[in-house]
Structures are given as structure tokens and as C-alpha cells.
Design a protein around this motif. Structure first.
Motif, short mmCIF file in Angstrom:
data_model
loop_
_atom_site.label_atom_id
_atom_site.label_comp_id
_atom_site.label_asym_id
_atom_site.label_seq_id
_atom_site.Cartn_x
_atom_site.Cartn_y
_atom_site.Cartn_z
N UNK A 150 40.33 91.77 18.32
CA UNK A 150 40.03 91.79 16.93
C UNK A 150 41.40 92.45 16.11
N UNK A 151 41.85 93.42 16.61
CA UNK A 151 43.00 94.14 16.10
C UNK A 151 44.17 93.68 16.34
N UNK A 152 44.74 93.46 17.64
CA UNK A 152 45.94 92.88 18.06
C UNK A 152 46.19 91.44 17.53
N UNK A 153 45.24 90.69 17.57
CA UNK A 153 45.70 89.31 17.07
C UNK A 153 46.23 89.43 15.74
N UNK A 154 46.08 90.09 14.45
CA UNK A 154 46.66 90.02 13.31
C UNK A 154 48.10 90.63 13.53
N UNK A 155 48.25 91.65 14.29
CA UNK A 155 49.67 92.23 14.56
C UNK A 155 50.28 91.31 15.13
N UNK A 156 50.06 90.66 15.76
CA UNK A 156 50.86 89.41 16.78
C UNK A 156 51.14 88.34 15.78
N UNK A 157 50.26 87.89 14.96
CA UNK A 157 50.35 86.80 13.95
C UNK A 157 51.36 87.59 12.65
N UNK A 158 51.15 88.68 12.24
CA UNK A 158 52.12 89.11 11.39
C UNK A 158 53.53 89.06 11.69
N UNK A 159 53.75 89.69 12.95
CA UNK A 159 55.05 89.97 13.39
C UNK A 159 55.79 88.17 13.38
N UNK A 160 55.06 87.43 14.23
CA UNK A 160 55.51 86.03 14.36
C UNK A 160 55.57 85.36 13.25
N UNK A 161 54.60 85.38 12.20
CA UNK A 161 54.75 84.44 10.92
C UNK A 161 55.79 85.01 10.09
N UNK A 162 56.17 86.29 10.15
CA UNK A 162 57.27 86.79 9.20
C UNK A 162 58.52 86.92 9.93
N UNK A 163 58.55 86.29 11.27
CA UNK A 163 59.84 86.56 11.91
C UNK A 163 60.41 87.95 11.82
#
Length: 215
Positions: free
Chosen positions: A166-179
Motif C-alpha cells: 500500500x505504500x510502495x505502489x504509489x512511489x512506483x506509480x509516481x516515478x514511472x508516470x512522471x518519468x
């Protein structure tokens, strides 16, 4: 059960807390705000109190900040079966918490450094600065990719969601979505992890309840 209120800023890490609340089956009220000119409205920050950062969670007389701290509190208070976070003294607890804290203190920190350079650097070569900072992000994402490849299931620590996911999901999304510093790397296992997290009923309920969108 005392009422729980979640102050939720759009396009933010607040989805972590909403997902966890849904995973725990807890009822909660959402106080939602969109961003104005890319930032949290001043009135909404004042209402939430503290530093005016989000998520902010109120549970009865207890008001909490920082998504990792909120996650640990919710699990210790309401996860009586220790389904999402093992109990005190169990070595597995600290394996889970390592990811809980790294999600913000390492992954998000390194990603946000690049975002801030794009937003705020006034002089010098932004591209070169980002190039230097990207080394940390690539190391982080390579570790996440290899950890997921070794997992016995589709999530970080097996086939069932833990608070680490539940914590790591957003960090991964944030990094990949914003390149943010990934230099076009694909990270297929990370992308599959994101899909599997977002396919859970609890995550879908959190999005429906809050209107979350990264934009």
C-alpha cells in the motif's frame, strides 16, 4: 468505533491511506480537495492542521501525519489478525516496515528531488542536474524490480497484500508516470505489480471513494 476522517489532496500519496483503510474494512469520511495551480489550497492546509501536508488522518482524538506513520498506526490499532503487518517482535514485521519507510524516505525522496529540479532550478543545466540525480532512482527501481521478480507471489512479499504494497505502489506509480530519472527503462515486473495492486477490490474502492487520479 470512533469516526475516522481522511484529508485527501488530489493527485497525491493520500491514495495510500485510503487503500489501507479499505483493505482494513474501516469506515471513514473523506475531506477532499483538488489542487489549485498545482498545490494544496491554503484553506484546506489550514483545516488539516500541522504542516498542512497530506494525507492527514483523524481517528477520534488522535490526529496523525505522514503516510508511513499513519499506516503503522492503522495496522497496530485495527489489524488484530496481523494480516497486513506482523506483530511486534516478529522478524517479518521489520521486513514489511523496511518497505513502508523506504517508500517515502528513499523512492519518493529521490523522485521528488528530480521533480523539484524541474520546477525550481533557476540557473545551470537542468538536464545535467537531472542526469546526476537519476542514478539514485535507477538503483531504487532496479532493486524493486529484482525484489518483485524473486517474490513468491504478485506482491512484494508474496501473494497477499501487506502494508508494504500500500505504500510502495504509489512511489512506483509516481516515478514511472512522471518519468523521474528512469531514462526510458521499462521495468515490466514493476508495471505488473502496479496493475495487480490496482486490480484489488480494496484499491478500486479507494479510488471510487476518493476520486483519486494522478492526472
Amino acid at each position: 468505533m470512533p469516526p475516522i476522517t481522511l484529508w485527501f489532496l488530489q493527485a497525491s500519496r493520500c491514495i495510500r491511506t485510503a487503500w489501507l483503510l479499505e483493505e482494513l474494512g474501516l469506515d471513514y469520511e473523506v475531506k477532499f480537495s483538488p489542487r489549485e495551480n498545482g498545490i494544496a489550497p491554503a484553506a484546506f492546509k489550514k483545516e488539516a492542521g500541522g504542516l498542512g501536508k497530506f494525507p492527514t488522518l483523524q481517528d477520534g482524538d488522535v490526529t496523525l501525519y505522514e503516510s508511513g506513520n499513519i499506516a503503522e498506526y492503522l495496522c497496530d490499532t485495527y489489524d488484530k489478525q496481523h494480516r497486513l503487518l506482523p506483530p511486534l517482535g516478529d522478524p517479518k514485521r521489520y521486513e514489511v516496515l523496511q518497505w513502508v519507510h523506504a517508500a517515502e524516505a528513499t523512492w519518493a525522496l529521490h523522485g521528488i528531488a528530480i521533480l523539484y529540479v524541474r520546477w525550481h532550478q533557476k540557473d545551470g543545466d537542468v538536464k545535467k542536474t537531472e542526469e546526476g540525480l537519476s542514478k539514485n532512482v535507477i538503483n531504487d527501481m532496479n532493486l524493486l524490480e529484482s525484489t518483485l521478480e524473486k517474490s513468491s507471489g504478485k506482491f512484494l512479499l508474496g501473494d497477499k497484500v501487506t502494508v508494504a504494497d500500500t505504500l510502495m505502489h504509489f512511489s512506483a506509480v509516481f516515478i514511472l508516470a512522471r518519468d523521474l530519472g528512469v531514462k526510458g527503462e521499462d521495468y515490466p515486473r514493476c508495471k505488473k505489480f502496479i496493475q495487480d495492486c490496482e486490480a484489488t477490490e480494496s484499491y478500486k474502492k479507494a479510488v471510487e471513494r476518493t476520486g483519486h487520479s494522478l492526472g
